[in-house]
Scaffold this active site. Structure first.
Site, short mmCIF file in Angstrom:
data_model
loop_
_atom_site.label_atom_id
_atom_site.label_comp_id
_atom_site.label_asym_id
_atom_site.label_seq_id
_atom_site.Cartn_x
_atom_site.Cartn_y
_atom_site.Cartn_z
CE LYS A 73 3.88 -19.39 7.69
NZ LYS A 73 3.42 -18.91 6.39
C1 E4P Z 1 0.02 -18.00 6.42
O1 E4P Z 1 1.10 -17.75 6.89
C2 E4P Z 1 -0.20 -18.59 5.11
O2 E4P Z 1 0.86 -18.17 4.27
C3 E4P Z 1 -1.47 -18.15 4.44
O3 E4P Z 1 -2.19 -17.23 5.21
C4 E4P Z 1 -2.24 -19.22 3.78
O4 E4P Z 1 -3.38 -18.67 3.18
P1 E4P Z 1 -4.25 -19.43 2.08
O5 E4P Z 1 -5.13 -20.40 2.77
O6 E4P Z 1 -5.04 -18.34 1.42
O7 E4P Z 1 -3.27 -20.10 1.14
#
Ligand code: E4P
Length: 217
Positions: free
Chosen positions: A83
């Protein structure tokens, strides 16, 4: 639409994996911190629990160091998906890694133009954050609609991974729009099963069944 769990909690992943409905997992530095676990160790355990992609995020901001971190992370397991943030260095890293056959999830996407860049960089997944978009007065689902339109216009292979999902309506809308994947906290995935009429129906059937005095076993 594929379902990924947005968590680094092993027990929750095991629980969802047992339903057979889990296609992958996404983590981020905040979720790793919340788990209290060692990053490498917990990622390895998650990779063994699910067959699909498991996103593990780099924390460096420059391309050279991102590449070094990715090198370490991709050795964890074959299903690790690196990522990277949606920055110039992140997309350089994306281009280099996908060119090499490594899966890449480009995260922190907040505009359709950014998603266009991620697709041009060969991303396997792009992660638009709908919940955080909503929090700031924009419609997160409009962003997904725009990205779907653009990706279809040019036949991009990059999969739209709806992230920052906060509730079941985000899931429903993602499926209506034709997003490829959604990642949600286990609590949201579990609430997809719920319907008051299902509970009421079970209650009624069991009451009537009890009145017959019969048993199946
Ligand atoms: C995506 O890969 C992120 O880990 C995640 O969906 C972030 O979500 P949040 O805005 O609830 O922290």
């Amino acid at each position: 639409m594929k379902f990924f769990a947005d968590t680094a909690e092993i027990a929750e992943i095991e629980d969802l994996a047992a339903t057979g409905l889990l296609d992958g997992v996404t983590t981020n530095p905040s979720l790793i911190a919340k788990s209290g676990r060692d990053f490498m160790e917990v990622t390895k355990e998650i990779c063994a629990l699910v067959e699909g992609p498991v996103s593990a995020e780099v924390v460096a901001l420059d391309h050279a160091t991102m590449m070094k971190e990715a090198e370490v992370l991709r050795k964890i397991a074959d299903n690790v998906c690196i990522k990277v943030p949606l920055t110039i260095d992140g997309l350089k890293t994306c281009k280099a890694l996908t060119g090499d056959g490594t899966m890449v999830n480009v995260t922190l996407c907040f505009s359709a133009n950014q998603a266009l860049l991620a697709a041009k960089a060969g991303a396997t997944f792009v992660s638009p954050f709908v919940g955080r978009h909503d929090d700031n007065g924009f419609d997160g689902m409009d962003l997904i609609r725009d990205i779907r339109l653009i990706y279809d216009n040019y036949d991009f292979d990059t999969e739209i991974l709806v992230a920052s999902v906060r509730h079941v309506v985000h899931v429903l809308e993602s499926a209506r729009i034709g997003a490829d994947v959604m990642t949600a906290p286990p609590k949201v995935i579990k609430s997809l099963f719920n319907h008051v009429l299902t509970d009421k129906g079970i209650e009624g059937f069991l009451k009537d069944w009890a009145a017959t005095g019969q048993s199946i076993l």
